[in-house]
Write a protein that holds these residues in place. Structure first.
Motif, PDB file in Angstrom:
ATOM      1  N   ASN A   1      34.765  39.009  37.679  1.00 32.41           N
ATOM      2  CA  ASN A   1      35.668  40.148  37.851  1.00 32.41           C
ATOM      3  C   ASN A   1      36.913  39.764  38.645  1.00 32.41           C
ATOM      4  O   ASN A   1      36.854  38.955  39.569  1.00 32.41           O
ATOM      5  CB  ASN A   1      34.955  41.285  38.594  1.00 32.41           C
ATOM      6  N   ASN A   2      38.021  40.415  38.298  1.00 31.24           N
ATOM      7  CA  ASN A   2      39.256  40.186  39.054  1.00 31.24           C
ATOM      8  C   ASN A   2      39.260  41.041  40.325  1.00 31.24           C
ATOM      9  O   ASN A   2      38.270  41.684  40.672  1.00 31.24           O
ATOM     10  CB  ASN A   2      40.484  40.457  38.176  1.00 31.24           C
ATOM     11  N   ASN A   3      40.414  41.068  41.000  1.00 32.25           N
ATOM     12  CA  ASN A   3      40.507  41.816  42.263  1.00 32.25           C
ATOM     13  C   ASN A   3      40.245  43.302  42.079  1.00 32.25           C
ATOM     14  O   ASN A   3      39.779  43.982  43.003  1.00 32.25           O
ATOM     15  CB  ASN A   3      41.884  41.625  42.891  1.00 32.25           C
ATOM     16  N   GLY A   4      40.567  43.823  40.890  1.00 31.05           N
ATOM     17  CA  GLY A   4      40.370  45.244  40.630  1.00 31.05           C
ATOM     18  C   GLY A   4      39.018  45.569  40.023  1.00 31.05           C
ATOM     19  O   GLY A   4      38.778  46.721  39.635  1.00 31.05           O
ATOM     20  N   GLY A   5      38.143  44.589  39.930  1.00 29.16           N
ATOM     21  CA  GLY A   5      36.811  44.831  39.385  1.00 29.16           C
ATOM     22  C   GLY A   5      36.748  44.857  37.878  1.00 29.16           C
ATOM     23  O   GLY A   5      35.759  45.333  37.307  1.00 29.16           O
ATOM     24  N   ARG A   6      37.785  44.354  37.211  1.00 30.35           N
ATOM     25  CA  ARG A   6      37.780  44.291  35.746  1.00 30.35           C
ATOM     26  C   ARG A   6      37.272  42.925  35.289  1.00 30.35           C
ATOM     27  O   ARG A   6      37.688  41.889  35.805  1.00 30.35           O
ATOM     28  CB  ARG A   6      39.166  44.562  35.175  1.00 30.35           C
TER      29      ARG A   6
ATOM     30  N   GLU B   1      29.584  40.495  37.495  1.00 30.93           N
ATOM     31  CA  GLU B   1      30.422  41.648  37.193  1.00 30.93           C
ATOM     32  C   GLU B   1      30.007  42.872  37.996  1.00 30.93           C
ATOM     33  O   GLU B   1      30.372  43.995  37.667  1.00 30.93           O
ATOM     34  CB  GLU B   1      30.383  41.931  35.686  1.00 30.93           C
TER      35      GLU B   1
ATOM     36  N   ALA C   1      30.715  43.077  41.323  1.00 26.24           N
ATOM     37  CA  ALA C   1      31.605  43.165  42.483  1.00 26.24           C
ATOM     38  C   ALA C   1      32.991  42.676  42.083  1.00 26.24           C
ATOM     39  O   ALA C   1      33.170  42.067  41.021  1.00 26.24           O
ATOM     40  CB  ALA C   1      31.052  42.336  43.640  1.00 26.24           C
ATOM     41  N   SER C   2      33.977  42.944  42.923  1.00 24.62           N
ATOM     42  CA  SER C   2      35.340  42.476  42.679  1.00 24.62           C
ATOM     43  C   SER C   2      35.520  41.057  43.222  1.00 24.62           C
ATOM     44  O   SER C   2      34.741  40.576  44.036  1.00 24.62           O
ATOM     45  CB  SER C   2      36.351  43.408  43.349  1.00 24.62           C
ATOM     46  N   GLN C   3      36.561  40.396  42.738  1.00 23.26           N
ATOM     47  CA  GLN C   3      36.959  39.061  43.191  1.00 23.26           C
ATOM     48  C   GLN C   3      35.862  38.023  43.016  1.00 23.26           C
ATOM     49  O   GLN C   3      35.660  37.149  43.868  1.00 23.26           O
ATOM     50  CB  GLN C   3      37.419  39.096  44.650  1.00 23.26           C
ATOM     51  N   THR C   4      35.162  38.090  41.905  1.00 26.63           N
ATOM     52  CA  THR C   4      34.111  37.107  41.634  1.00 26.63           C
ATOM     53  C   THR C   4      34.505  36.114  40.545  1.00 26.63           C
ATOM     54  O   THR C   4      33.716  35.228  40.206  1.00 26.63           O
ATOM     55  CB  THR C   4      32.813  37.801  41.188  1.00 26.63           C
TER      56      THR C   4
END
Length: 229
Positions: free
Chosen positions: A58-63, A199, A201-204
């Motif tokens: 996931n990116n910073n926004g959780g996408r 997926e 959490a954010s920033q993974t």
């Protein structure tokens, strides 16, 4: 007078230690026939078919970002061969997260690699082009996935923990071998794997180098050991 026979100490020769035979078979290193990243987006607007990197997590926004990767098994391994061992090596080149489990799942539908080419660190993707795989499309903008995010087996074929920058190996498993054997026996079902990270959490997100990466030594490699027919 009786004959006296002296008993001499004796012993049988030591039993040789068995020598383990090395695995037999041919070994081949394969480069991907295609790879891409699908970026979570309801319209399927973003992809990265020609980019230098692929992403999982996931990116910073959780996408979510999910990589898709395939190899031409039947084009490089003789028909009728028996697959013995399979390993996939990817080089991870950028991350903000600590160690994360990254899984391979067998894809169940075909997909495309277009000319989209993301800029900067490539984490946001680029505008999808014709034939690109996206979150919605198998081929932009005609064929779609049955389920957004890709059609794939719920069971993972292999997994490994990915931490800091460097090369990581998804070691041979029974399912990984079965995937490649199935693709060799029936090339029409060879759609490769989807690479899925954390997926929850954010920033993974983990960034891996793609087949288009400018440093050839950093590109993905599938190593297959097989017995020819």
């Amino acid at each position: 007078m009786g004959l006296l026979v002296a008993a001499c100490g004796s012993s049988d020769p030591p039993t040789p230690t068995p020598t383990l035979e090395p695995p037999t078979g041919e070994v081949i290193n394969l480069s991907p026939s295609k790879d891409n990243t699908i970026y979570e987006d309801a319209a399927g607007s973003f992809s990265n078919g020609a980019g230098s990197h692929i992403f999982a997590g996931n990116n910073n926004g959780g996408r979510a970002r999910r990589a898709v990767i395939a190899f031409d098994i039947a084009g490089d391994i003789p028909a009728g061969s028996t697959i013995q061992n399979v390993t996939l090596i990817l080089r991870m080149s950028r991350t903000r997260a600590g160690p994360e489990t990254i899984k391979l799942h067998r894809l169940q539908a075909d997909w495309g690699e277009g000319t989209s080419n993301a800029s900067a660190n490539e984490g946001n993707g680029a505008v999808s082009t014709s034939e690109d795989a996206t979150w919605v499309h198998r081929f932009f903008n005609s064929g779609s996935w049955t389920s957004p995010g890709g059609d794939f087996s719920s069971a993972s074929s292999a997994s490994t923990s990915v931490g800091g920058s460097g090369s990581y190996t998804w070691g041979s498993t029974a399912q990984l071998v079965a995937d490649v054997q199935g693709w060799l026996d029936d090339p029409s079902i060879n759609f490769g794997w989807i690479v899925i990270g954390n997926e929850a959490a954010s920033q993974t997100a983990k960034r891996f180098d793609s087949r288009e990466n400018g440093t050839s030594a950093n590109r993905p490699v599938l190593t297959v050991t097989y017995t020819p027919p």
